[in-house]
Design a protein around this motif. Sequence first.
Motif, PDB file in Angstrom:
ATOM      1  N   GLY A 283      48.282  56.715  56.401  1.00  0.00           N
ATOM      2  CA  GLY A 283      48.439  56.494  57.840  1.00  0.00           C
ATOM      3  C   GLY A 283      49.591  55.558  58.153  1.00  0.00           C
ATOM      4  N   GLY A 284      49.749  54.514  57.349  1.00  0.00           N
ATOM      5  CA  GLY A 284      50.882  53.609  57.529  1.00  0.00           C
ATOM      6  C   GLY A 284      52.209  54.306  57.287  1.00  0.00           C
ATOM      7  N   TYR A 285      52.219  55.232  56.319  1.00  0.00           N
ATOM      8  CA  TYR A 285      53.428  56.015  56.056  1.00  0.00           C
ATOM      9  C   TYR A 285      53.776  56.896  57.257  1.00  0.00           C
ATOM     10  N   ILE A 286      52.754  57.494  57.869  1.00  0.00           N
ATOM     11  CA  ILE A 286      52.980  58.314  59.068  1.00  0.00           C
ATOM     12  C   ILE A 286      53.564  57.458  60.192  1.00  0.00           C
ATOM     13  N   CYS A 287      53.011  56.261  60.394  1.00  0.00           N
ATOM     14  CA  CYS A 287      53.513  55.361  61.446  1.00  0.00           C
ATOM     15  C   CYS A 287      54.970  54.970  61.184  1.00  0.00           C
ATOM     16  N   GLN A 288      55.303  54.748  59.919  1.00  0.00           N
ATOM     17  CA  GLN A 288      56.656  54.325  59.586  1.00  0.00           C
ATOM     18  C   GLN A 288      57.653  55.463  59.772  1.00  0.00           C
ATOM     19  N   LYS A 289      57.233  56.711  59.491  1.00  0.00           N
ATOM     20  CA  LYS A 289      58.125  57.848  59.622  1.00  0.00           C
ATOM     21  C   LYS A 289      58.261  58.325  61.074  1.00  0.00           C
ATOM     22  N   HIS A 290      57.339  57.921  61.932  1.00  0.00           N
ATOM     23  CA  HIS A 290      57.368  58.370  63.322  1.00  0.00           C
ATOM     24  C   HIS A 290      57.258  57.173  64.264  1.00  0.00           C
ATOM     25  N   PRO A 291      58.282  56.322  64.290  1.00  0.00           N
ATOM     26  CA  PRO A 291      58.232  55.156  65.187  1.00  0.00           C
ATOM     27  C   PRO A 291      58.305  55.531  66.654  1.00  0.00           C
ATOM     28  N   GLU A 292      58.647  56.804  66.954  1.00  0.00           N
ATOM     29  CA  GLU A 292      58.700  57.230  68.356  1.00  0.00           C
ATOM     30  C   GLU A 292      57.317  57.370  68.970  1.00  0.00           C
ATOM     31  N   LEU A 326      44.207  57.224  64.686  1.00  0.00           N
ATOM     32  CA  LEU A 326      44.922  57.970  63.653  1.00  0.00           C
ATOM     33  C   LEU A 326      44.150  57.948  62.340  1.00  0.00           C
ATOM     34  N   PHE A 327      43.579  56.816  61.983  1.00  0.00           N
ATOM     35  CA  PHE A 327      42.812  56.721  60.743  1.00  0.00           C
ATOM     36  C   PHE A 327      41.592  57.638  60.782  1.00  0.00           C
ATOM     37  N   GLN A 328      40.899  57.680  61.916  1.00  0.00           N
ATOM     38  CA  GLN A 328      39.726  58.536  62.031  1.00  0.00           C
ATOM     39  C   GLN A 328      40.110  60.013  61.943  1.00  0.00           C
ATOM     40  N   THR A 329      41.235  60.373  62.564  1.00  0.00           N
ATOM     41  CA  THR A 329      41.705  61.760  62.480  1.00  0.00           C
ATOM     42  C   THR A 329      42.061  62.126  61.048  1.00  0.00           C
ATOM     43  N   LEU A 330      42.706  61.212  60.340  1.00  0.00           N
ATOM     44  CA  LEU A 330      43.040  61.461  58.934  1.00  0.00           C
ATOM     45  C   LEU A 330      41.780  61.655  58.098  1.00  0.00           C
ATOM     46  N   CYS A 331      40.744  60.899  58.399  1.00  0.00           N
ATOM     47  CA  CYS A 331      39.477  61.052  57.671  1.00  0.00           C
ATOM     48  C   CYS A 331      38.896  62.442  57.861  1.00  0.00           C
ATOM     49  N   TYR A 332      38.924  62.943  59.105  1.00  0.00           N
ATOM     50  CA  TYR A 332      38.396  64.286  59.373  1.00  0.00           C
ATOM     51  C   TYR A 332      39.237  65.358  58.684  1.00  0.00           C
ATOM     52  N   ILE A 333      40.570  65.215  58.737  1.00  0.00           N
ATOM     53  CA  ILE A 333      41.438  66.193  58.073  1.00  0.00           C
ATOM     54  C   ILE A 333      41.208  66.156  56.568  1.00  0.00           C
ATOM     55  N   PHE A 356      44.475  71.883  62.957  1.00  0.00           N
ATOM     56  CA  PHE A 356      44.373  70.425  63.102  1.00  0.00           C
ATOM     57  C   PHE A 356      44.866  69.923  64.453  1.00  0.00           C
ATOM     58  N   THR A 357      45.594  70.750  65.180  1.00  0.00           N
ATOM     59  CA  THR A 357      46.031  70.347  66.524  1.00  0.00           C
ATOM     60  C   THR A 357      44.836  70.066  67.428  1.00  0.00           C
ATOM     61  N   ASP A 358      43.761  70.797  67.217  1.00  0.00           N
ATOM     62  CA  ASP A 358      42.569  70.646  68.064  1.00  0.00           C
ATOM     63  C   ASP A 358      41.591  69.608  67.539  1.00  0.00           C
ATOM     64  N   PHE A 359      41.866  68.998  66.403  1.00  0.00           N
ATOM     65  CA  PHE A 359      40.915  68.053  65.824  1.00  0.00           C
ATOM     66  C   PHE A 359      40.600  66.867  66.737  1.00  0.00           C
ATOM     67  N   PRO A 360      41.595  66.201  67.342  1.00  0.00           N
ATOM     68  CA  PRO A 360      41.248  65.073  68.227  1.00  0.00           C
ATOM     69  C   PRO A 360      40.322  65.465  69.367  1.00  0.00           C
ATOM     70  N   ALA A 361      40.531  66.646  69.950  1.00  0.00           N
ATOM     71  CA  ALA A 361      39.670  67.088  71.053  1.00  0.00           C
ATOM     72  C   ALA A 361      38.277  67.448  70.546  1.00  0.00           C
ATOM     73  N   ILE A 362      38.205  68.074  69.376  1.00  0.00           N
ATOM     74  CA  ILE A 362      36.901  68.485  68.829  1.00  0.00           C
ATOM     75  C   ILE A 362      36.025  67.268  68.562  1.00  0.00           C
ATOM     76  N   PHE A 363      36.629  66.205  68.029  1.00  0.00           N
ATOM     77  CA  PHE A 363      35.856  65.027  67.646  1.00  0.00           C
ATOM     78  C   PHE A 363      36.000  63.886  68.651  1.00  0.00           C
ATOM     79  N   HIS A 364      36.461  64.208  69.868  1.00  0.00           N
ATOM     80  CA  HIS A 364      36.519  63.262  70.993  1.00  0.00           C
ATOM     81  C   HIS A 364      37.325  62.004  70.632  1.00  0.00           C
TER      82      HIS A 364
END
Length: 414
Positions: A283-292, A326-333, A356-364
């Motif tokens: 997750g930290g790697y994702i944050c570092q690669k996508h600072p936008e 983001l951490f919770q979404t990574l856990c589900y994926i 996985f695009t729908d994962f955040p909506a599925i798990f609220h």
Amino acid sequence: MTEKTQTLTFQHEEKVISAAWSDLKKLYEHESTFLVKLSALTKSAVQPNNIEKQKVSLALQVFSEKTSAALKTSTLSCESFLQTATFLDEVIHLWKVFNCKTPLQSIYQRDPDRAAIDSSAQGDRQIKTLLAWAERAKAMEPNSHPRQQKLTRDTAKAVHWTCRCLVALSAHLLNTDAAYSHQFVTLGFFQQDDIEQHFGHFRMSAGNNFYISAQDIYNTHAIDKTKLMLQVENESIDHRNASHICGFCTKDLTDSEILCLDDLPEKLATISNDEKMSLIYIGGYICQKHPEHPGFEGDSSLFNENISAFTDNLNRRGLRFPGQELFQTLCYIYLFFCNSSSSLEHSCRKRLIIIFTDFPAIFHINLTLPPAVLSRIVNIMLKRFCLQHTKEDNEHNKKRKLAKLSSSTIAGPS
């Protein structure tokens, strides 16, 4: 590995401690069932054959900061693990001193161990590291045969004299009155890897012939020139409209995948601390690669100290921590990959991104994952999935040896 007990004793801060190869085996076996791992170890690194023992890439999986941090933070961590990690840290520090190639490397990588040798206090620290390793290698030289928890005599002498000679070389270049005096010394240039790589390319191009001629070198240059011209021509072609399309791209969720999605919230508790530490690092790697996307980022205070210890151990004020969403979404994926292994064999990356695009909506979860972020996450998980489901041991060598044994006959009396 060749020492009888597979254990090395060494001097550290005026006391003698031990590094055991069995600790690396235990760590690898502990993580072998996980899709994501803390260490950089593979089976080839832990159990190499005679040829693989000479591969630098496999040695770097052992002498890795991630492997050292895993030994310190894993749930199996004990006093033996910590002593082995200390030995890895000492070798890694020496490796960084050897491979420094720019005086700015320590600034770019936020790592004082990668500093060049100069007249400053940091340069003195690098010299002391080389001298300490010279004395340590001398102490680890066996006095008699068989050696007991020592280096081989040749290895000990090589390390000792290499360190001593580099210290003398650095002192001469920094303190000489000649016109070639240096402000700093970067030891990474005092090696022959570039020459070996250059001539290795010529030898491979000449049909894996060790004794090459001038004509072979000329032919290799001609081939390289042609490849470069073709590469330049291909780059002028616009590939932006090219899109991956296969029979799995638009495939709907199967019944087993739908059942898996329903069970994911209940399986969150089954994720071990080691897996959570690895997911926080990803997750930290994702944050570092996508600072936008600043909404992805959090801090270590959001997590339990036990599951943030791995990233904290590697952090040199540059690593990021993911937010809770983001951490919770990574856990589900991650759980989806772990529990849908049979269906993943009939999927493609594009289909997984759509799912996985729908994962955040599925798990609220209040989070939006752009396609670029999802693509990076899927690439990481698919790589780990493929490595886990690919046999790492060399089955070809085993079959060849069995064939030799089965075909051999014992000659009877004539």
